[in-house]
Scaffold this active site. Structure first.
Site, PDB file in Angstrom:
ATOM      1  N   GLY A  40       0.792  -1.226   0.000  1.00 12.15           N
ATOM      2  CA  GLY A  40       0.000   0.000   0.000  1.00 12.15           C
ATOM      3  C   GLY A  40       0.823   1.273   0.000  1.00 12.15           C
ATOM      4  O   GLY A  40       0.272   2.354  -0.171  1.00 12.15           O
ATOM      5  N   CYS A 249     -27.952  -9.017 -16.168  1.00 13.01           N
ATOM      6  CA  CYS A 249     -27.306  -8.784 -17.458  1.00 13.01           C
ATOM      7  C   CYS A 249     -28.247  -9.214 -18.583  1.00 13.01           C
ATOM      8  O   CYS A 249     -28.786 -10.326 -18.574  1.00 13.01           O
ATOM      9  CB  CYS A 249     -25.999  -9.562 -17.538  1.00 13.01           C
ATOM     10  N   CYS A 252     -26.413 -12.334 -20.507  1.00 11.71           N
ATOM     11  CA  CYS A 252     -26.141 -13.631 -19.902  1.00 11.71           C
ATOM     12  C   CYS A 252     -26.964 -13.874 -18.645  1.00 11.71           C
ATOM     13  O   CYS A 252     -26.888 -14.942 -18.043  1.00 11.71           O
ATOM     14  CB  CYS A 252     -24.648 -13.780 -19.590  1.00 11.71           C
ATOM     15  N   CYS A 274     -23.136  -7.025 -18.503  1.00  9.85           N
ATOM     16  CA  CYS A 274     -21.907  -7.224 -17.738  1.00  9.85           C
ATOM     17  C   CYS A 274     -20.808  -6.305 -18.273  1.00  9.85           C
ATOM     18  O   CYS A 274     -20.634  -6.188 -19.481  1.00  9.85           O
ATOM     19  CB  CYS A 274     -21.399  -8.660 -17.906  1.00  9.85           C
ATOM     20  N   CYS A 280     -18.947 -12.505 -19.424  1.00  7.75           N
ATOM     21  CA  CYS A 280     -20.276 -12.560 -20.012  1.00  7.75           C
ATOM     22  C   CYS A 280     -20.315 -13.580 -21.154  1.00  7.75           C
ATOM     23  O   CYS A 280     -21.210 -14.420 -21.216  1.00  7.75           O
ATOM     24  CB  CYS A 280     -20.665 -11.171 -20.514  1.00  7.75           C
TER      25      CYS A 280
END
Lengths: 300, 260
Positions: A40, A249, A252, A274, A280
């Site tokens: 980080g 979606c 899909c 998606c 997808c």
């Protein structure tokens, strides 16, 4: 495109392998090693001019260029998609300068460079995810002085980060930050997860793959090593929440993915799909189907 | 000796130079709990430099400033680590700037300004932080309907009161004020002084107040130091110094006020 790379694939030999010279790669690798050692923490590095403008992912490209090898399989995504301008340009750049194999499949890739999204599919320990970062400093818009923000990081002086979240709740009734949602890495450094939607924050937590972040203009590299805790900041009475969609979606039918809204006409017709195109299409190939969409039945 | 009779702040022979330029020189005094020390002098006399040294913003060229914490132990504020000093500054200490813009975060709401110190010391409950912000805004007479407004939309007097609320929310014991009433018109000054006096008394604060306005110290300060060219030329009880100034400069200062 005639000469051969070590693995036998062709690349433009007018360039060094992966465009950067070897000394530059060493310098960047050192920065990466330091970043991995201090999860980080933003490590300064001597960012190079790349044959692409800032904002196109020059930081991510330099990170990728210094760790890519001839045997790597590269996937490049932009907003989850493999076929947007940014993704295509970067993929072509690496094909020309390294000759490595590329793929759109998350599972087949050993190295994934991304802008704005983390693939829906869980990543593995033998994969590396490289983020393109515009502004690495999570405190920037609260405290413009770089000298002061570095000092705040050093002293773990992060009260200011919650001031931003406080402002969100005061003005919107909930934490309205939806992307670049600040996280605390390994219980120490507060980090900007780049402009990924907060939907992806939980995926960063204890991810098996190594996550590297490169900011070219700002000349910073940071990292989240595998299996490292990444915690989204929040309040006790306003905990971190994932965004939810009313729709599934349209292609899909997935209910658990990050959806993009697509406007279909000027009468308010739209659909949700998606954002991860590979995920997808894999689902569709496996027989999943979304609601019928082109017969006027699309979502309100 | 009783604990309460020990000074909260001990200043020993403090000097600060800006290169060849003298800031302040050879200042020593003790500040006791609940006591308000006024520092007066003309522009460039070293008042603000002294205050910045006392508050840990500047490192003195010589001398030391020691603070006695709640537990009774003494620390040298220029020798302690930066994390501890920062913690002290946002818990036990407060600093009120002359210009509220220096002490406020102008791009976040009034409530967030008040709540910042609470969040900085680790409070993570929004409801409680907000509750305390409302309470403090009321205490400094800012309408609590303004809690989500930016400080830029506030008048100068309101900004100054907001700055005071932001500083006092963590219940400090020692407050440094640099010309707290500077730049405000006379009626607003009077109300602000009244407010500060009430808060200082109610909360039992110790304070060091720097000002060039003798009316301010007459109203607020128990003791007074007069500075000139970086040196303290006279000090004593406020009324004593103002009514019977000994040093020629103090006499000039006192006589330059319009007498009513």
């Amino acid at each position: 495109m005639s000469p051969q790379s070590e693995s036998g694939s062709a690349f433009d030999s007018a360039y060094n392998f992966a465009f950067l010279d070897e000394q530059t790669k060493r310098m960047i690798r050192r920065a990466i090693l330091k970043a991995v050692a201090i999860p980080g923490y933003q490590v300064p590095f001597a960012s190079r001019e790349m044959p692409m403008p800032y904002g196109w992912g020059t930081g991510g490209i330099q990170v990728t260029a210094s760790i890519i090898g001839p045997d790597d399989v590269l996937k490049v995504i932009d907003q989850g998609s493999d076929d947007t301008t940014n993704a295509i340009s970067i993929r072509k750049f690496f094909v020309r300068t390294t000759g490595v194999e590329t793929t759109e499949s998350t599972a087949d890739a050993s190295l994934i460079q991304t802008r704005h999204r983390i693939p829906e599919k869980d990543l593995r320990a033998d994969q590396i995810l490289v983020f393109q970062v515009p502004i690495p400093e999570p405190l920037r818009f609260l405290e413009p002085r770089e000298t002061e923000t570095r000092r705040m990081h050093a002293l773990e002086d992060y009260g200011l980060m919650h001031v931003k979240l406080y402002e969100d709740i005061a003005h919107h009734g909930h934490i309205a930050t939806t992307y670049a949602y600040p996280v605390k890495v390994a219980g120490r450094y507060v980090m900007d997860p780049s402009p990924t939607p907060k939907f992806d924050n939980p995926k960063m937590d204890r991810m098996a793959a190594l996550q590297l972040f490169g900011a070219g203009r700002e000349k910073r590299i940071y990292a989240v090593p595998p299996h490292t805790e990444v915690k989204s900041l929040d309040f006790d009475d306003y905990p971190f929440e994932l965004p939810e969609w009313q729709d599934v979606c349209a292609f899909c039918g997935a209910e658990d993915t990050f959806l993009d809204e697509v406007i279909l006409d000027d009468r308010g017709k739209r659909m949700f799909v998606c954002s991860d195109t590979d995920h997808c299409s894999e689902r569709r190939a496996a027989g999943h189907a979304g609601p019928a969409l082109f017969d006027g039945e699309a979502a309100d | 000796m009783l604990g309460s009779e020990q000074p909260i702040l001990s200043v020993d022979n403090v000097s600060h130079d800006y290169g060849r330029q003298r800031g302040c020189a050879g200042v020593s005094f003790d500040l006791y709990p609940g006591e308000v020390m006024g520092v007066v002098g003309e522009s460039g006399s070293g008042k603000t430099t002294l205050l910045n040294v006392l508050a840990g913003h500047l490192t003195p060229s010589t001398g030391s400033v020691r603070y006695r914490g709640r537990s009774g132990g003494e620390v040298d504020i220029h020798r302690m680590g930066e994390p501890e000093r920062r913690l002290l500054m946002r818990t036990d200490w407060a600093f009120v700037h002359q210009n509220p813009r220096d002490g406020l975060r102008m791009n976040v709401s009034a409530g967030a300004n008040v709540g910042e110190r609470l969040m900085a010391i680790g409070r993570r409950h929004y409801g409680n932080i907000r509750g305390q912000a409302v309470e403090w805004l009321e205490r400094v007479e800012v309408e609590h309907g303004r809690i989500d407004d930016l400080p830029v939309t506030f008048s100068g007097g309101m900004q100054q009161r907001l700055q005071i609320a932001r500083n006092l929310v963590t219940g400090p014991r020692l407050v440094f004020m640099d010309e707290p009433t500077g730049g405000l018109d006379v009626s607003v000054q009077a109300r602000l002084l009244d407010l500060i006096r009430g808060l200082v008394t109610d909360l039992g604060l110790s304070a060091v107040i720097v000002t060039h306005d003798l009316a301010v110290v007459r109203l607020l300060a128990h003791r007074l130091m007069v500075m000139k060219d970086g040196y303290v030329v006279e000090n004593g009880l406020t009324d004593q110094v103002l009514d019977d100034p000994q040093h020629p400069y103090s006499q000039l200062l006192v006589s330059s006020i319009l007498q009513t």
